[in-house]
Design a protein around this motif. Structure first.
Motif, PDB file in Angstrom:
ATOM      1  N   UNK A 121      69.412 -40.111   4.280  1.00 50.30           N
ATOM      2  CA  UNK A 121      70.028 -39.592   3.054  1.00 50.30           C
ATOM      3  C   UNK A 121      70.531 -38.161   3.241  1.00 50.30           C
ATOM      4  N   UNK A 122      70.386 -37.643   4.525  1.00 50.89           N
ATOM      5  CA  UNK A 122      70.877 -36.294   4.815  1.00 50.89           C
ATOM      6  C   UNK A 122      69.894 -35.212   4.478  1.00 50.89           C
ATOM      7  N   UNK A 123      68.644 -35.602   4.241  1.00 54.24           N
ATOM      8  CA  UNK A 123      67.621 -34.617   3.905  1.00 54.24           C
ATOM      9  C   UNK A 123      66.992 -34.128   5.211  1.00 54.24           C
ATOM     10  N   UNK A 124      66.963 -32.782   5.323  1.00 57.96           N
ATOM     11  CA  UNK A 124      66.324 -32.204   6.506  1.00 57.96           C
ATOM     12  C   UNK A 124      64.823 -32.276   6.347  1.00 57.96           C
ATOM     13  N   UNK A 125      64.181 -32.702   7.507  1.00 53.57           N
ATOM     14  CA  UNK A 125      62.718 -32.769   7.455  1.00 53.57           C
ATOM     15  C   UNK A 125      62.190 -33.337   8.760  1.00 53.57           C
ATOM     16  N   UNK A 126      60.936 -33.786   8.719  1.00 53.71           N
ATOM     17  CA  UNK A 126      60.301 -34.298   9.945  1.00 53.71           C
ATOM     18  C   UNK A 126      60.194 -35.813   9.957  1.00 53.71           C
ATOM     19  N   UNK A 127      60.775 -36.509   8.929  1.00 54.89           N
ATOM     20  CA  UNK A 127      60.630 -37.953   8.842  1.00 54.89           C
ATOM     21  C   UNK A 127      61.088 -38.658  10.144  1.00 54.89           C
ATOM     22  N   UNK A 128      62.243 -38.286  10.646  1.00 51.09           N
ATOM     23  CA  UNK A 128      62.802 -38.966  11.819  1.00 51.09           C
ATOM     24  C   UNK A 128      61.867 -38.741  13.011  1.00 51.09           C
ATOM     25  N   UNK A 129      61.483 -37.450  13.190  1.00 55.29           N
ATOM     26  CA  UNK A 129      60.587 -37.100  14.301  1.00 55.29           C
ATOM     27  C   UNK A 129      59.253 -37.855  14.173  1.00 55.29           C
ATOM     28  N   UNK A 130      58.739 -37.880  12.936  1.00 58.45           N
ATOM     29  CA  UNK A 130      57.423 -38.491  12.640  1.00 58.45           C
ATOM     30  C   UNK A 130      57.414 -39.971  13.032  1.00 58.45           C
ATOM     31  N   UNK A 131      58.489 -40.650  12.621  1.00 59.73           N
ATOM     32  CA  UNK A 131      58.570 -42.085  12.948  1.00 59.73           C
ATOM     33  C   UNK A 131      58.776 -42.296  14.429  1.00 59.73           C
ATOM     34  N   UNK A 132      59.562 -41.388  15.027  1.00 57.91           N
ATOM     35  CA  UNK A 132      59.819 -41.512  16.462  1.00 57.91           C
ATOM     36  C   UNK A 132      58.549 -41.321  17.272  1.00 57.91           C
TER      37      UNK A 132
ATOM     38  N   UNK B 289      52.167 -30.005   2.292  1.00 51.16           N
ATOM     39  CA  UNK B 289      51.047 -30.519   3.093  1.00 51.16           C
ATOM     40  C   UNK B 289      50.164 -31.346   2.169  1.00 51.16           C
ATOM     41  N   UNK B 290      49.485 -32.409   2.598  1.00 52.11           N
ATOM     42  CA  UNK B 290      49.629 -33.071   3.900  1.00 52.11           C
ATOM     43  C   UNK B 290      50.901 -33.922   3.943  1.00 52.11           C
ATOM     44  N   UNK B 291      50.935 -34.728   4.928  1.00 50.52           N
ATOM     45  CA  UNK B 291      52.171 -35.475   5.211  1.00 50.52           C
ATOM     46  C   UNK B 291      52.557 -36.332   4.023  1.00 50.52           C
ATOM     47  N   UNK B 292      53.904 -36.245   3.685  1.00 50.08           N
ATOM     48  CA  UNK B 292      54.496 -37.176   2.723  1.00 50.08           C
ATOM     49  C   UNK B 292      55.950 -37.351   3.112  1.00 50.08           C
ATOM     50  N   UNK B 293      56.383 -38.606   3.110  1.00 46.00           N
ATOM     51  CA  UNK B 293      57.756 -38.884   3.502  1.00 46.00           C
ATOM     52  C   UNK B 293      58.721 -38.369   2.438  1.00 46.00           C
ATOM     53  N   UNK B 294      59.860 -37.881   2.897  1.00 38.51           N
ATOM     54  CA  UNK B 294      60.884 -37.410   1.955  1.00 38.51           C
ATOM     55  C   UNK B 294      61.525 -38.565   1.194  1.00 38.51           C
TER      56      UNK B 294
ATOM     57  N   UNK C 265      50.283 -39.713  14.520  1.00 41.36           N
ATOM     58  CA  UNK C 265      50.183 -38.317  14.103  1.00 41.36           C
ATOM     59  C   UNK C 265      49.238 -38.092  12.909  1.00 41.36           C
ATOM     60  N   UNK C 266      48.882 -39.193  12.263  1.00 38.28           N
ATOM     61  CA  UNK C 266      48.024 -39.052  11.056  1.00 38.28           C
ATOM     62  C   UNK C 266      48.784 -38.363   9.936  1.00 38.28           C
ATOM     63  N   UNK C 267      48.014 -37.715   9.059  1.00 40.24           N
ATOM     64  CA  UNK C 267      48.669 -37.058   7.924  1.00 40.24           C
ATOM     65  C   UNK C 267      48.364 -35.574   7.879  1.00 40.24           C
ATOM     66  N   UNK C 268      47.667 -35.123   8.912  1.00 39.09           N
ATOM     67  CA  UNK C 268      47.240 -33.732   8.894  1.00 39.09           C
ATOM     68  C   UNK C 268      48.343 -32.820   9.397  1.00 39.09           C
ATOM     69  N   UNK C 269      49.495 -32.932   8.762  1.00 37.36           N
ATOM     70  CA  UNK C 269      50.601 -32.032   9.091  1.00 37.36           C
ATOM     71  C   UNK C 269      51.525 -31.976   7.878  1.00 37.36           C
ATOM     72  N   UNK C 270      52.340 -30.935   7.830  1.00 45.62           N
ATOM     73  CA  UNK C 270      53.232 -30.790   6.690  1.00 45.62           C
ATOM     74  C   UNK C 270      54.593 -31.396   6.987  1.00 45.62           C
ATOM     75  N   UNK C 271      55.368 -31.621   5.921  1.00 43.07           N
ATOM     76  CA  UNK C 271      56.742 -32.077   6.069  1.00 43.07           C
ATOM     77  C   UNK C 271      57.624 -31.039   5.397  1.00 43.07           C
ATOM     78  N   UNK C 272      58.835 -31.015   5.781  1.00 49.32           N
ATOM     79  CA  UNK C 272      59.783 -30.058   5.179  1.00 49.32           C
ATOM     80  C   UNK C 272      60.842 -30.855   4.422  1.00 49.32           C
TER      81      UNK C 272
END
Lengths: 255, 501
Positions: B102-113, B183-188, B120-127
């Motif tokens: 959807x063009x949202x910058x964040x870590x979703x792509x990296x997280x899934x990759x 924080x913690x992890x949540x998908x955009x 990776x669990x959920x003990x990290x933040x997303x942007x």
């Protein structure tokens, strides 16, 4: 028609004068004119009951018998009843010298009878009551003899029973039309009906009243006419009943 | 009035009975009445005070939890300010931040990759940042790229806060550029299209325009965008050393545990319930209000100022004002001190301006007093019964000898022998009975003697003596003359014509 009533007892102390005074007052209360003669010359006393002071007595029966006065001058009005009745008393002298003289000199019986007759006429009396001397001396017999009614007062004791039997018989011999007995000073614990029955049977004579021995009467000490101050007392009711019987009597016929 | 008095005076038994009852029953009833009245008041007051203490302690419990959240958020904001004013860690890799479908910058792509939650669990933040599609992050906005890298170090801070705060759902920083680190992890994927965090209440509530004093601010409760249910957010302005506004540190906590504190109030056999309202009288927790089926982000709209009787609304108003206290109300409009059908006690939660209330049916509040009263009545009735029995027995004890003596007197009056009076009670009555027995015996004896005397009263006339006495009178000449002339004499005395026999 005047009714002559003698009150008599065989012995002294029966309450004869007291009964006579009260009977006179009760008759006056019934509207009668009553004369009372104290013929107990030896021991007069009825004037005390009527409250007659010595000073107010001008003449006595003695004076009449000695010819000092007319009989109506010796009569004192001692009670006036509300209904118009009245009691006159002819007292005897209480002076010891007078008593001694009359006993010593005697008097003529016909003078006494004249006194009765004159007083009846002078005062238009309905009743003449003669308070006699106890016992049966000549003077007493004279009084009884001229009475329409003889009222004998006795106490419930043997001496009175004996003496009364003599008086009743003597009265019958003298043909006194009516003899009434009054049993006085009957102890209240006695069965009055029983006493009356026994007395009437013994004398074949009607008992006009049984008067109770009463502390109230004793306290009165014959100082006043008891029935006038205590009309509801059993004694007063007894006197009332005697008066009723005397009044009801129809045997009064011209002699 | 005279009739009852005559009735009482007519019998010593009645008078004694009434007197004994008056001196025993009346004080018992009076004392019991006063005791019950005072005790009921005291017990009811005690219950009311206990409920107030309970409300205060529950409100305090909630306030402490919220205070802890506020303090940890302030610390996080301070650390975020530190991070935003220093160069990023050189090890930070901007390349991990990519645009999603959807063009949202964040870590979703990296997280899934990297293998997603499994790796990776959920003990990290997303942007979350909505830059232009297909534009490299650094090229698109240097400042945003800088902030992303500067704030990577906050993950350890966020993890530390969440580890000690079980109610923490999310803790996140939003910068004026629209970048948000959560924080913690949540998908955009959770966020709707064109979603801008700077428009949302967790940001607006504390931004300088709405919060000139730049104080920590609580939002009203709302439904979480990320699907975590009902939330409340503590938002703290992040300020630079020179007072520059650098962003907002927000701390979402689920209010389920706070609601449970209020809803879990269960006392006096469940007769009452607890509830929680915010500073606008909106329901936070109330057993009568079901979860509102709200769409994400809408605030619940159920104000207690809009319901109930006047008395109820006055009490709610007090709660909104942050007061503590109590009052009675009923749905029909009545209320006031113990007049209504329910009691409401309330205590404020200063941290958020909320208020905790406990409502309790009046009958439950006064139940202990009623139970005490019933026990007191049973005791009073027992005491009265004992007193009445005592009065009856005592009256009879006194009356019986009098009755016996009366019976004896009546027997004497009826000329019968009086029965012996035996009195078991009271020395004086015993002496009286003995005296009576003695007297009755003497009276009987005297009566007997009198009767005997009566029976003996005979009239005995000695005939011989009588005849002698009569003879001594009638044999005289005087008497004979008298006898012969009696009637004549009578007539003469009366002044009548002479009569003859």
């Amino acid at each position: 028609m005047t009714k002559i009533i003698s009150t008599h007892s065989f012995r002294g102390g029966t309450g004869k004068s007291n009964v006579t005074a009260n009977l006179a007052a009760v008759l006056a209360n019934r509207g009668y004119r009553v004369g009372v003669f104290d013929t107990d010359i030896q021991s007069p006393g009825i004037h005390v009951i009527f409250g007659l002071a010595d000073a107010s007595v001008r003449y006595t029966l003695n004076d009449y018998l000695w010819g000092n006065c007319a009989i109506e001058e010796a009569a004192v009005e001692v009670y006036k009843a509300p209904k118009g009745g009245v009691v006159y008393l002819v007292p005897s002298s209480i002076d010891p010298n007078d008593i001694a003289r009359i006993l010593r000199e005697k008097y003529d019986a016909s003078d006494m009878h004249a006194a009765f007759r004159d007083l009846i006429t002078a005062l238009s009396l309905d009743y003449l009551l003669i308070d006699t001397h106890p016992g049966l001396n000549e003077e007493t017999l004279l009084s009884i003899a001229i009475s329409d009614s003889l009222v004998i007062i006795l106490r419930p004791d043997q001496q009175d029973f004996q003496g009364t039997s003599v008086t009743v018989d003597v009265a019958r011999r003298l043909r006194v039309p009516e003899v009434n007995l009054i049993v006085n000073k009957v102890p209240p614990e006695y069965d009055f009906a029983d006493v009356q029955r026994k007395v009437e049977r013994a004398y074949n004579c009607q008992v006009a009243a049984l008067l109770p021995l009463s502390i109230d009467l004793a306290q009165n000490a014959s100082a006043t006419v008891f029935t006038l101050i205590r009309p509801d007392h059993p004694f007063s009711r007894g006197i009332e009943s005697v008066a009723q019987q005397l009044e009801a009597d129809v045997a009064l016929m011209p002699a | 009035m005279r009739q009852p008095m005559q009735w009482v005076r007519g019998s010593i038994y009645r008078a004694l009975l009434l007197a004994f009852i008056a001196v025993s029953v009346v004080p018992i009833v009076l004392i019991s009445y006063l005791f019950i009245r005072q005790s009921m008041d005291a017990l009811t007051r005690q219950t009311e005070e206990n409920l107030q203490l309970l409300a205060a302690s529950k409100a305090e419990e909630i306030n402490l939890k919220l205070g802890d959240v506020m303090h940890s958020t302030v610390v996080a904001a301070h650390l975020a300010a530190e991070a935003l004013q220093h160069p990023p860690d050189p090890a930070s890799q901007l390349a991990r931040y990519q645009q999603d479908a959807r063009g949202i910058w964040g870590l979703d792509v990296y997280y899934h990759a990297q293998g997603g939650a499994a790796a990776l669990g959920e003990d990290l933040s997303n942007v979350y940042w909505t830059g232009a599609a297909g534009t490299p992050l650094l090229a698109a906005d240097d400042a945003v790229a800088q902030q992303i890298l500067q704030t990577e170090s906050l993950d350890t801070v966020f993890a530390g806060i969440k580890s000690v705060s079980p109610d923490t759902q999310w803790i996140y920083l939003t910068t004026p550029t629209g970048m948000m680190r959560l924080y913690p992890w949540a998908s955009n994927d959770h966020y709707p299209d064109q979603w801008d965090p700077r428009q949302i209440v967790f940001y607006t509530v504390a931004e300088p325009g709405n919060n000139p004093a730049l104080q920590p601010r609580w939002t009203a409760p709302y439904v979480d965008y990320a699907g975590a249910g009902w939330m409340v957010t503590m938002s703290v302005p992040v300020l630079g050393d020179n007072g520059d506004f650098l962003g907002i540190m927000s701390h979402d906590i689920t209010i389920e545990s706070l609601k449970q504190i209020a809803l879990g109030i269960n006392i006096l056999d469940g007769g009452g319930y607890g509830f929680l309202i915010d500073s606008a009288a909106q329901v936070i927790a109330h057993p009568a209000y079901q979860e509102v089926d709200a769409t994400k982000g809408t605030e619940e709209d159920a104000s207690l100022l809009a319901v109930g009787s006047d008395a109820y609304r006055r009490l709610i108003q007090n709660m909104v004002h942050g007061d503590s206290g109590l009052g009675y109300y009923d749905e029909a409009g009545g209320g006031g001190r113990r007049g209504g059908s329910s009691l409401l006690v309330y205590a404020p939660i200063p941290e958020t301006g909320w208020s905790l209330g406990i409502s309790m049916p009046r009958e439950t509040v006064i139940a202990p007093a009623i139970a005490m009263r019933n026990r007191a009545i049973v005791i009073t009735v027992t005491l009265v019964t004992v007193a009445v029995i005592f009065a009856v027995v005592l009256s009879r004890l006194i009356h019986k000898p009098v009755r016996q003596l009366l019976q004896g007197v009546q027997q004497i009056a009826e000329d019968r022998r009086a029965d012996e009076v035996h009195v078991g009670s009271f020395e004086e009555f015993d002496q009286l009975a003995q005296a009576f027995n003695e007297m009755a015996s003497k009276v009987w004896e005297r009566e007997r003697r009198l009767k005997a005397r009566m029976a003996e009263m005979r009239i005995e006339i000695d005939s011989q003596r009588k005849q002698q006495q009569i003879d001594s009178i009638v044999e005289t000449d005087f008497f004979k003359r008298l006898e012969a002339n009696a009637r004549q004499l009578r007539s003469q005395v009366k002044g009548l014509p002479a009569a003859t026999d």
